[in-house]
Scaffold this motif. Structure first.
Motif, PDB file in Angstrom:
ATOM      1  N   LYS A  57       0.847  -1.204   0.000  1.00 31.40           N
ATOM      2  CA  LYS A  57       0.000   0.000   0.000  1.00 31.40           C
ATOM      3  C   LYS A  57       0.877   1.246   0.000  1.00 31.40           C
ATOM      4  N   VAL A  58       0.618   2.127  -0.979  1.00 34.81           N
ATOM      5  CA  VAL A  58       1.417   3.338  -1.142  1.00 34.81           C
ATOM      6  C   VAL A  58       0.508   4.560  -1.007  1.00 34.81           C
ATOM      7  N   PRO A  59       0.795   5.454  -0.076  1.00 36.82           N
ATOM      8  CA  PRO A  59      -0.056   6.647   0.057  1.00 36.82           C
ATOM      9  C   PRO A  59       0.138   7.595  -1.119  1.00 36.82           C
ATOM     10  N   ILE A  60      -0.927   8.277  -1.494  1.00 37.42           N
ATOM     11  CA  ILE A  60      -0.883   9.297  -2.544  1.00 37.42           C
ATOM     12  C   ILE A  60      -0.999  10.660  -1.867  1.00 37.42           C
ATOM     13  N   LEU A  61       0.000  11.510  -2.064  1.00 37.24           N
ATOM     14  CA  LEU A  61       0.023  12.830  -1.443  1.00 37.24           C
ATOM     15  C   LEU A  61      -0.008  13.913  -2.513  1.00 37.24           C
ATOM     16  N   ASN A  62      -0.631  15.043  -2.187  1.00 42.95           N
ATOM     17  CA  ASN A  62      -0.611  16.168  -3.126  1.00 42.95           C
ATOM     18  C   ASN A  62       0.626  17.027  -2.872  1.00 42.95           C
ATOM     19  N   GLU A  63       0.697  18.167  -3.544  1.00 38.25           N
ATOM     20  CA  GLU A  63       1.871  19.030  -3.436  1.00 38.25           C
ATOM     21  C   GLU A  63       2.081  19.529  -2.014  1.00 38.25           C
ATOM     22  N   LYS A  64       1.020  19.589  -1.213  1.00 40.20           N
ATOM     23  CA  LYS A  64       1.125  20.049   0.176  1.00 40.20           C
ATOM     24  C   LYS A  64       1.338  18.885   1.147  1.00 40.20           C
ATOM     25  N   HIS A  65       1.616  17.707   0.594  1.00 46.59           N
ATOM     26  CA  HIS A  65       1.812  16.496   1.376  1.00 46.59           C
ATOM     27  C   HIS A  65       0.569  16.106   2.161  1.00 46.59           C
ATOM     28  N   GLU A  66      -0.600  16.391   1.587  1.00 40.49           N
ATOM     29  CA  GLU A  66      -1.868  15.972   2.172  1.00 40.49           C
ATOM     30  C   GLU A  66      -2.296  14.647   1.537  1.00 40.49           C
ATOM     31  N   TRP A  67      -2.771  13.733   2.390  1.00 37.77           N
ATOM     32  CA  TRP A  67      -3.147  12.411   1.910  1.00 37.77           C
ATOM     33  C   TRP A  67      -4.366  12.486   0.994  1.00 37.77           C
ATOM     34  N   GLN A  68      -4.274  11.834  -0.177  1.00 40.61           N
ATOM     35  CA  GLN A  68      -5.357  11.834  -1.152  1.00 40.61           C
ATOM     36  C   GLN A  68      -5.952  10.446  -1.400  1.00 40.61           C
ATOM     37  N   GLY A  69      -5.399   9.444  -0.754  1.00 42.35           N
ATOM     38  CA  GLY A  69      -5.841   8.073  -0.997  1.00 42.35           C
ATOM     39  C   GLY A  69      -4.634   7.152  -1.051  1.00 42.35           C
ATOM     40  N   ASP A  70      -4.865   5.907  -1.482  1.00 42.25           N
ATOM     41  CA  ASP A  70      -3.781   4.926  -1.549  1.00 42.25           C
ATOM     42  C   ASP A  70      -3.798   4.192  -2.882  1.00 42.25           C
ATOM     43  N   SER A  71      -2.619   3.778  -3.304  1.00 48.41           N
ATOM     44  CA  SER A  71      -2.476   2.804  -4.381  1.00 48.41           C
ATOM     45  C   SER A  71      -2.134   1.473  -3.733  1.00 48.41           C
ATOM     46  N   ARG A  72      -2.736   0.397  -4.218  1.00 54.93           N
ATOM     47  CA  ARG A  72      -2.485  -0.925  -3.638  1.00 54.93           C
ATOM     48  C   ARG A  72      -2.050  -1.869  -4.750  1.00 54.93           C
ATOM     49  N   TYR A  73      -0.909  -2.504  -4.540  1.00 56.17           N
ATOM     50  CA  TYR A  73      -0.343  -3.451  -5.498  1.00 56.17           C
ATOM     51  C   TYR A  73      -0.523  -4.861  -4.943  1.00 56.17           C
ATOM     52  N   TYR A  74      -1.085  -5.763  -5.757  1.00 59.37           N
ATOM     53  CA  TYR A  74      -1.400  -7.117  -5.317  1.00 59.37           C
ATOM     54  C   TYR A  74      -0.528  -8.114  -6.094  1.00 59.37           C
ATOM     55  N   PHE A  75      -0.006  -9.112  -5.352  1.00 63.88           N
ATOM     56  CA  PHE A  75       0.888 -10.093  -5.955  1.00 63.88           C
ATOM     57  C   PHE A  75       0.408 -11.508  -5.638  1.00 63.88           C
ATOM     58  N   LYS A  76       0.581 -12.389  -6.604  1.00 60.72           N
ATOM     59  CA  LYS A  76       0.310 -13.807  -6.400  1.00 60.72           C
ATOM     60  C   LYS A  76       1.558 -14.583  -6.790  1.00 60.72           C
ATOM     61  N   GLN A  77       2.087 -15.349  -5.833  1.00 60.84           N
ATOM     62  CA  GLN A  77       3.308 -16.126  -6.031  1.00 60.84           C
ATOM     63  C   GLN A  77       4.439 -15.239  -6.567  1.00 60.84           C
ATOM     64  N   GLY A  78       4.536 -14.037  -6.022  1.00 55.11           N
ATOM     65  CA  GLY A  78       5.615 -13.139  -6.378  1.00 55.11           C
ATOM     66  C   GLY A  78       5.424 -12.356  -7.659  1.00 55.11           C
ATOM     67  N   LYS A  79       4.315 -12.585  -8.358  1.00 51.09           N
ATOM     68  CA  LYS A  79       4.065 -11.899  -9.623  1.00 51.09           C
ATOM     69  C   LYS A  79       2.946 -10.875  -9.461  1.00 51.09           C
ATOM     70  N   LEU A  80       3.088  -9.736 -10.136  1.00 53.10           N
ATOM     71  CA  LEU A  80       2.064  -8.700 -10.064  1.00 53.10           C
ATOM     72  C   LEU A  80       0.742  -9.238 -10.607  1.00 53.10           C
ATOM     73  N   ALA A  82      -2.518  -7.385  -9.686  1.00 48.74           N
ATOM     74  CA  ALA A  82      -3.436  -6.268  -9.910  1.00 48.74           C
ATOM     75  C   ALA A  82      -2.930  -5.028  -9.188  1.00 48.74           C
ATOM     76  N   VAL A  83      -3.456  -3.895  -9.616  1.00 43.44           N
ATOM     77  CA  VAL A  83      -3.187  -2.614  -8.961  1.00 43.44           C
ATOM     78  C   VAL A  83      -4.515  -1.896  -8.812  1.00 43.44           C
ATOM     79  N   GLN A  84      -4.765  -1.359  -7.631  1.00 38.66           N
ATOM     80  CA  GLN A  84      -5.987  -0.592  -7.405  1.00 38.66           C
ATOM     81  C   GLN A  84      -5.633   0.815  -6.929  1.00 38.66           C
ATOM     82  N   MET A  85      -6.189   1.806  -7.606  1.00 38.14           N
ATOM     83  CA  MET A  85      -5.953   3.206  -7.288  1.00 38.14           C
ATOM     84  C   MET A  85      -7.296   3.897  -7.113  1.00 38.14           C
ATOM     85  N   PRO A  86      -7.320   5.081  -6.538  1.00 37.66           N
ATOM     86  CA  PRO A  86      -8.604   5.773  -6.375  1.00 37.66           C
ATOM     87  C   PRO A  86      -9.343   6.009  -7.689  1.00 37.66           C
TER      88      PRO A  86
END
Length: 232
Positions: A57-80, A82-86
């Motif tokens: 899970k990676v936070p998404i910040l704007n220019e003022k370093h305010e939290w805007q949501g998260d990006s989530r990267y999903y792996f199965k057996q070490g392989k990418l 899916a990715v979910q973003m706002p």
């Protein structure tokens, strides 16, 4: 006499949609896996690991370093997988090709073969690999755990060795130094101030690190506390 089968009885059950699959993975990971936190490129990133990352899970910040949501990267057996973003979600096959691109409403957003599709696919794969590598054991940890290792450290000396090794990996510094008394160590935790040398000069930072019972760095966050000071 032939009996008619109920509609759909002769076919396989429909696979759950991507959103449902990701929700199931989220629930399973948070229920059964420990979460780790590392600072990666200035962001405090959380990973759920089962030897290797399952979700990052990676936070998404704007220019003022305010939290805007998260990006989530999903792996199965070490392989990418899916990715979910706002603003959308993406799915990959076992060979690393993107096979689905949906917008935030779940509608197909782009078609395969377009320039936008190819650009997004390569960017996501590159970012996912960078995040996976960030949570890989450092060279220091690998050396410590190597059979017949020449590293024979115990107690807080062992904790400091592992923490500094992971800090090297995350900052990619050429050298790390600290003044006497600048670090505080207790209960498998190490924190304090250090100086990191890069090709452009030295830069001060502060960090906090925790090592778990398996000699893995489970938490390492840091922030730079001043600008780069170039050598005279």
């Amino acid at each position: 006499m032939l009996l008619a089968l109920p509609c759909g009885a002769a076919t396989a059950a429909k696979a759950p949609d991507l959103a449902s699959q990701l929700a199931t993975m989220d629930k399973a990971a948070t229920a059964s896996l420990d979460s780790w936190v590392y600072t990666v490129e200035g962001l405090d990133v959380t990973a759920w690991l089962d030897t290797t990352p399952v979700i990052i899970k990676v936070p998404i910040l704007n220019e003022k370093h305010e939290w805007q949501g998260d990006s989530r990267y999903y792996f199965k057996q070490g392989k990418l997988f899916a990715v979910q973003m706002p603003y959308g979600r993406y799915q990959f096959d076992g060979k690393g090709a993107m096979i689905l691109w949906q917008d935030e409403t779940g509608t197909q957003s782009e078609l395969p073969g377009t320039a936008a599709w190819s650009t997004r696919q390569e960017w996501l794969k590159k970012r996912a690999l960078q995040l996976q590598n960030a949570f890989a054991p450092s060279v220091y940890e690998q050396r410590l755990k190597k059979p017949g290792s020449d590293i024979q450290l115990q107690g807080m000396a062992r904790v400091e060795y592992l923490c500094v090794g992971q800090l090297y990996a995350l900052t990619r510094a050429e050298k790390l130094i600290h003044e006497a008394g600048a670090l505080t160590a207790a209960d498998n935790k190490l924190s304090g101030a250090a100086q990191a040398r890069f090709a452009t000069g030295w830069r001060p930072l502060a960090f906090t690190c925790t090592v778990d019972g398996a000699d893995r760095v489970s938490h390492l966050t840091y922030q730079y506390t001043g600008p780069v000071k170039t050598a005279n």
